[in-house]
Motif scaffolding. Structure first.
Motif, PDB file in Angstrom:
ATOM      1  N   ILE A   1     -58.495  -8.971   1.355  1.00  0.00           N
ATOM      2  CA  ILE A   1     -59.225  -8.464   0.194  1.00  0.00           C
ATOM      3  C   ILE A   1     -58.195  -7.806  -0.710  1.00  0.00           C
ATOM      4  O   ILE A   1     -57.490  -6.881  -0.287  1.00  0.00           O
ATOM      5  CB  ILE A   1     -60.312  -7.444   0.584  1.00  0.00           C
ATOM      6  CG1 ILE A   1     -61.308  -8.046   1.582  1.00  0.00           C
ATOM      7  CG2 ILE A   1     -61.049  -6.957  -0.662  1.00  0.00           C
ATOM      8  CD1 ILE A   1     -62.324  -7.053   2.104  1.00  0.00           C
TER       9      ILE A   1
ATOM     10  N   LYS B   1     -60.769  -4.816 -13.645  1.00  0.00           N
ATOM     11  CA  LYS B   1     -61.368  -5.726 -14.625  1.00  0.00           C
ATOM     12  C   LYS B   1     -61.048  -5.221 -16.038  1.00  0.00           C
ATOM     13  O   LYS B   1     -61.882  -4.626 -16.724  1.00  0.00           O
ATOM     14  CB  LYS B   1     -62.879  -5.810 -14.399  1.00  0.00           C
ATOM     15  CG  LYS B   1     -63.556  -6.974 -15.103  1.00  0.00           C
ATOM     16  CD  LYS B   1     -65.017  -7.063 -14.688  1.00  0.00           C
ATOM     17  CE  LYS B   1     -65.713  -8.263 -15.309  1.00  0.00           C
ATOM     18  NZ  LYS B   1     -67.134  -8.338 -14.887  1.00  0.00           N
TER      19      LYS B   1
ATOM     20  N   LEU C   1     -58.435  -6.919  -4.705  1.00  0.00           N
ATOM     21  CA  LEU C   1     -59.172  -7.051  -5.963  1.00  0.00           C
ATOM     22  C   LEU C   1     -58.473  -6.335  -7.132  1.00  0.00           C
ATOM     23  O   LEU C   1     -58.074  -5.180  -7.020  1.00  0.00           O
ATOM     24  CB  LEU C   1     -60.584  -6.500  -5.793  1.00  0.00           C
ATOM     25  CG  LEU C   1     -61.406  -7.164  -4.684  1.00  0.00           C
ATOM     26  CD1 LEU C   1     -62.800  -6.589  -4.651  1.00  0.00           C
ATOM     27  CD2 LEU C   1     -61.432  -8.673  -4.853  1.00  0.00           C
TER      28      LEU C   1
ATOM     29  N   LEU D   1     -62.869 -13.583  -8.235  1.00  0.00           N
ATOM     30  CA  LEU D   1     -62.663 -12.696  -7.097  1.00  0.00           C
ATOM     31  C   LEU D   1     -62.728 -13.435  -5.770  1.00  0.00           C
ATOM     32  O   LEU D   1     -62.124 -12.997  -4.778  1.00  0.00           O
ATOM     33  CB  LEU D   1     -63.694 -11.567  -7.120  1.00  0.00           C
ATOM     34  CG  LEU D   1     -63.657 -10.661  -8.364  1.00  0.00           C
ATOM     35  CD1 LEU D   1     -64.646  -9.521  -8.199  1.00  0.00           C
ATOM     36  CD2 LEU D   1     -62.248 -10.114  -8.610  1.00  0.00           C
TER      37      LEU D   1
ATOM     38  N   VAL E   1     -53.616  -3.862  -7.324  1.00  0.00           N
ATOM     39  CA  VAL E   1     -54.698  -4.164  -6.390  1.00  0.00           C
ATOM     40  C   VAL E   1     -54.602  -3.213  -5.211  1.00  0.00           C
ATOM     41  O   VAL E   1     -53.521  -2.729  -4.874  1.00  0.00           O
ATOM     42  CB  VAL E   1     -54.639  -5.624  -5.869  1.00  0.00           C
ATOM     43  CG1 VAL E   1     -54.830  -6.618  -6.991  1.00  0.00           C
ATOM     44  CG2 VAL E   1     -53.342  -5.887  -5.119  1.00  0.00           C
TER      45      VAL E   1
END
Length: 207
Positions: free
Chosen positions: A177, A182, A179, A65, A191
């Protein structure tokens, strides 16, 4: 400080690469709750490609990350169909580079969008870039099944962000940013990508 949302809205009408799954939503409802189920291509909307996208080792759950959080440089190259090394600054200010081409998302899929040449990716590798982002569906032309720019980037350990929304973003330096989810075994992930603009004297957001 401003927060700029650079993730396009995903709807069931969002165009996808031919053969990929569009967004589909279904719901189970009771008098108290609503539980939704979604299906869609992992490459729909703003997304990051993991090495597994090219059958290399490494899925999105293994992405560090720290690579997707930090200083970022937005470069504007509007009107260029093929962005080459000559179109990029000789010196970069960040290891994360996003390229704004001025792409306007149509209502249907189109192969007509800007992309990076292999020599542009090679130049970014030489400059130590770790994340390459673009506001088009791909850093490669849609019709090129060999994906030369993807191959160079992924084999160099570079993460690829595609389908960003940069229309309201000016060239310059930001904090990125972006992310991924998962999810074990997935080769790409949507994202929610944002840029933090520390230069602005006004507080607020554009999300």
């Amino acid at each position: 400080m401003r927060i700029l949302d650079i993730s396009p809205l995903i709807t069931e009408a969002s165009p996808v690469y031919p053969g990929d799954a569009p967004l589909s939503l279904s719901f189970v409802r009771s008098s108290q709750v609503c539980v939704g189920t979604l299906t869609m291509s992992a490459h729909l909307g703003a997304h990051v490609d993991a090495p597994q996208h090219l059958n290399r080792v490494g899925d999105v759950s293994e992405i560090a990350l720290t690579e997707l959080i930090g200083p970022c440089q937005v470069i504007e190259r509007i009107g260029k169909k093929v962005i080459t090394a000559e179109d990029l600054p000789s010196r970069l200010s960040a290891r994360r580079v996003l390229i704004k081409t001025g792409f306007n998302r149509p209502c249907c899929w189109t192969n007509e969008f800007s992309y990076l040449s292999a020599d542009a990716v090679a130049f970014l590798i030489e400059q130590g870039v770790k994340v390459i982002g673009i506001d088009t569906p791909s850093i490669d032309p849609a019709e090129d099944e060999k994906l030369p720019s993807h191959v160079l980037a992924i084999d160099a350990g570079i993460l690829i962000l595609e389908n960003l929304k940069l229309s309201a973003v000016q060239a310059g330096e930001y904090e990125l940013i972006a992310l991924p989810l998962k999810i074990k075994g997935l080769e790409a992930s949507p994202v929610r990508a944002v840029l933090i603009d520390q230069r602005s004297g006004e507080s607020g957001s554009c999300i």
